[in-house]
Design an enzyme around this catalytic site. Structure first.
Site, PDB file in Angstrom:
ATOM      1  N   ILE A   1       0.844  -1.202   0.000  1.00 19.08           N
ATOM      2  CA  ILE A   1       0.000   0.000   0.000  1.00 19.08           C
ATOM      3  C   ILE A   1       0.877   1.250   0.000  1.00 19.08           C
ATOM      4  O   ILE A   1       0.609   2.212  -0.720  1.00 19.08           O
ATOM      5  CB  ILE A   1      -0.986  -0.012   1.182  1.00 19.08           C
ATOM      6  N   CYS A   2       1.961   1.216   0.774  1.00 24.23           N
ATOM      7  CA  CYS A   2       2.890   2.350   0.797  1.00 24.23           C
ATOM      8  C   CYS A   2       3.520   2.549  -0.580  1.00 24.23           C
ATOM      9  O   CYS A   2       3.687   3.688  -1.041  1.00 24.23           O
ATOM     10  CB  CYS A   2       3.972   2.149   1.852  1.00 24.23           C
ATOM     11  N   ALA A   3       3.856   1.462  -1.249  1.00 22.34           N
ATOM     12  CA  ALA A   3       4.431   1.549  -2.592  1.00 22.34           C
ATOM     13  C   ALA A   3       3.449   2.223  -3.542  1.00 22.34           C
ATOM     14  O   ALA A   3       3.816   3.125  -4.308  1.00 22.34           O
ATOM     15  CB  ALA A   3       4.801   0.160  -3.099  1.00 22.34           C
TER      16      ALA A   3
ATOM     17  N   MET B 147       3.200   6.024  -2.904  1.00 27.53           N
ATOM     18  CA  MET B 147       4.316   6.788  -3.454  1.00 27.53           C
ATOM     19  C   MET B 147       4.266   6.809  -4.982  1.00 27.53           C
ATOM     20  O   MET B 147       4.552   7.832  -5.612  1.00 27.53           O
ATOM     21  CB  MET B 147       5.654   6.223  -2.969  1.00 27.53           C
TER      22      MET B 147
END
Length: 150
Positions: free
Chosen positions: A43-45, A48
């Site tokens: 999810i963080c990927a 970003m």
């Protein structure tokens, strides 16, 4: 936690290339602080990559987007290269651990990382938008862009 109308706490962090990013250097532009818990998570990927994919739209709106997490500079560098980030700066809030996340009230003590949150600082250094998302929810990039277009 910081609130709309607050003066944004100033800070200085290193980006994935070891270059300093100081918030107060960006007066005259809006800054999107996109907090994400940890590098190398799906999810963080995506969070970003959404910022990178929309970088030109941010520039057109006089906005500097940055990602922030507690990961170290070498970790951020490897992750940025892996994700193909060319323009987006991702900042290391590694040491003192989570200092900026704590300043903004989005550090999760029990987990050792930040909430997933978007905070927008205006041209004068005032906070104009704060949203914390469920940790497993991808922030809606269009919601942010629509807010900035107002």
């Amino acid at each position: 936690m910081v609130k709309v109308g607050d003066t944004a706490p100033d800070f200085s962090l290193k980006d994935q290339n070891g270059e300093e990013f100081k918030l107060s250097d960006y007066r005259g532009k809006k800054v999107l602080l996109s907090f994400h818990p940890l590098a190398w998570t799906s999810i963080c990927a995506q969070q970003m990559k959404d910022l990178e994919r929309n970088y030109k739209r941010f520039e057109e709106l006089n906005v500097v987007p940055v990602g922030i997490s507690v990961d170290s500079v070498p970790c951020k560098k490897a992750w940025a290269d892996h994700l193909g980030l060319r323009k987006l700066r991702i900042l290391s809030d590694f040491w003192p651990h989570g200092k900026v996340a704590k300043l903004y009230g989005v550090f999760r003590e029990s987990n050792g990382f930040s909430e997933r949150a978007n905070i927008i600082v205006d041209e004068e250094g005032k906070i104009v938008f704060v949203k914390v998302y469920p940790i497993r929810e991808l922030p809606d990039i269009e919601e942010i862009l629509k807010f900035l277009e107002k």
